[in-house]
Design an enzyme around this catalytic site. Sequence first.
Site, short mmCIF file in Angstrom:
data_model
loop_
_atom_site.label_atom_id
_atom_site.label_comp_id
_atom_site.label_asym_id
_atom_site.label_seq_id
_atom_site.Cartn_x
_atom_site.Cartn_y
_atom_site.Cartn_z
N HIS A 1 0.92 -1.32 0.10
CA HIS A 1 0.23 0.12 0.02
C HIS A 1 0.87 1.41 -0.18
CE1 HIS A 1 -3.86 -1.85 0.74
NE2 HIS A 1 -3.04 -2.94 1.64
N PRO A 2 0.60 2.33 -0.73
CA PRO A 2 1.08 3.58 -0.71
C PRO A 2 0.74 4.24 0.55
CG PRO A 2 -0.68 3.84 -1.98
CD PRO A 2 -0.82 2.42 -1.65
N PHE B 1 0.22 3.21 8.11
CA PHE B 1 -1.02 3.34 8.69
C PHE B 1 -1.88 2.74 7.40
CE2 PHE B 1 -4.79 6.00 8.36
CZ PHE B 1 -5.56 5.67 9.77
N ALA C 1 -9.70 3.24 2.71
CA ALA C 1 -9.90 4.69 2.34
C ALA C 1 -11.17 4.89 1.81
CB ALA C 1 -8.64 5.16 1.83
#
Length: 165
Positions: free
Chosen positions: A66-67, A119, A123
Amino acid sequence: MNLHILNSATKEQATHSFMQCCTSSAWVEAMVAGRPYADRDSVIKQASTVWENLAEVDYLEAFEGHPQIGNVDTLRAKYANTKELASGEQSAVNDASEQVLINLAKGNANYLAKFGFIFIVCATGKSAAEMLALLDARLPNDKAIELANAAEEQRKIFNLRLEKL
C-alpha cells in the site's frame, strides 16, 4: 473477470489477479490453491479464513503493498502493484487542504516510527480529514492492537477488491 474465468485461469493469471487484491504472497498462494470456487461467497470466505491464519510477517508484507495515504511519491511508486483494482481508493485525498495533507504526512511518519509499518485504513469513501482523524485516534494504541486494526482494515480492502475482481 467472472468466477468461471478465475477458476479456469492459469496459475500465473490467478496469481496476478489475487495479487491485485492483497500483496501477501502466502494469502495469494492460498487463494490460488483454493480454486475452484463454487460462488462469490466461497471466495470471500476463503479470503477471510486464509487471512485469519497468517503470521505477522504476512500481514506486514500485505501492508507494504500500500502507498502511504497522502504521500504522492509513495503513491506513484507503490500503486503499480495494485493499480488495476485500487484506483480511486484514495481519491478523497486529492481534494484535501494543504494543512490536512501536511498533518497526514506527519501523522504517517509518526505512525511508521512507532509501529514499524504504514498506517492502513480502508480509504474508500473517506475524506482526508476523516482519515487524519482515524490516524490520530489509532496512534496512541500499542503495537498488538494496531496490528489487529491494520489487519482488519486490510481485510476490508481486499474484500472490496475481490468484489471488483
